[in-house]
Design an enzyme around this catalytic site. Sequence first.
Site, PDB file in Angstrom:
ATOM      1  N   CYS A   1       6.324 -66.812  25.322  1.00  0.00           N
ATOM      2  CA  CYS A   1       7.666 -66.826  24.724  1.00  0.00           C
ATOM      3  C   CYS A   1       8.608 -65.781  25.328  1.00  0.00           C
ATOM      4  O   CYS A   1       9.831 -65.963  25.298  1.00  0.00           O
ATOM      5  CB  CYS A   1       7.591 -66.685  23.203  1.00  0.00           C
TER       6      CYS A   1
ATOM      7  N   HIS B   1      13.417 -62.855  20.834  1.00  0.00           N
ATOM      8  CA  HIS B   1      13.000 -61.909  21.870  1.00  0.00           C
ATOM      9  C   HIS B   1      14.199 -61.610  22.772  1.00  0.00           C
ATOM     10  O   HIS B   1      14.952 -62.523  23.139  1.00  0.00           O
ATOM     11  CB  HIS B   1      11.906 -62.529  22.754  1.00  0.00           C
TER      12      HIS B   1
END
Length: 337
Positions: free
Chosen positions: A124, A249
């Site tokens: 990710c 993120h």
Amino acid sequence: MKVAVVGATGAVGQLILKTLERRGFAADEIVPFASERSAGKELPGYGTIQPLTDETVVGYDLALFSAGGSTSKAWAPKFAAGGATVVDNSSAFRMDPDVPLVVSEVNPEAIGDARKGIIANPNCTTMVAMLPLKALSDRYGLSEMVATSFQAAGGAGQKGIDELAEQIPVVGKDVDALVHDGASAAALATPSTFAKTLAFNVVPLLGSLDDNGYTDEELKLQNESRKILGLPDLKVTPTCVRVPVMVGHAIAVRATFDQPVDLAEARDLLAAFPNLVVDDVPTPLEAAGRDETFVGRIRLDLSDPKTLSFFVVGDNLLKGAALNTVQLAELAVASVA
Ligand code: A2P
């Protein structure tokens, strides 16, 4: 079209189910799988949760996996042998030369290399960096990057989200300790998923340390970037950091190219890239729940005209996991149609 979702009760598995629905994926049947703990229970809207057995994994067209590396290693080949194309969200097969590692906007053509019937979804964190790097690398030729991540608790799944949520009220109740005696504030919580107390903190160790001083998470950023971008010699200096954010993120990237970069043109290239949005100050909170990846703070290096820095943010559960998984499933279906 019969689709298995393995890890259907997890943070990413739940979002895979929602994303299939939201995008109108043409499935006739969606069957949820999870661990023995959940098997036999009802998953509202999807029926009884199935266990993974030699009998239950046969006869699917697609299997979307998000149940951890060891489950994928053991069961993805069995689904593939039973007739399914597998899209795997774990790290189990990402570096396998017979398994393509694909970001749908970046290297969709690689899907044809699925010689084991398995397609891997990138990590990710790597995923977030790929869209802007591809946009720029095609024009200027990427040779090197320094990438420092700010990774959300949700990157560790539901247990990561739960651990941060539990810590916030406990650690946050004593502001005086947070200001004057941080160690005693940190001691109010017992870290389990994260290396240190995460609430009101920043933890610069994520994953397990290799002998070379880098973590496995940092090496994924190097190795997966090379494979996805088709740049085996790309130099990468990664640092992965956990921050007290639920989802989203972020990565500060310093990218060096073969040619000098024109700032205005670079901005245009980024803005024109599919599902990438130029945003002056991108933040995880504003990216959470969004399909797009957001890039901002785009600036030329102060001393090197071939180097550009930027800050990029994406929802680690959506584009970083569930959304790209479903996009790869869509590509796989289109490639056999
Ligand atoms: P379960 O809910 O039964 O534990 P997360 O990453 O959010 O923690 O989710 C992990 C997902 O993977 C869950 O759906 C979990 O199911 C599933 N899972 C974990 N271990 C196994 C296993 N050994 N076999 C199948 N599914 C598993």
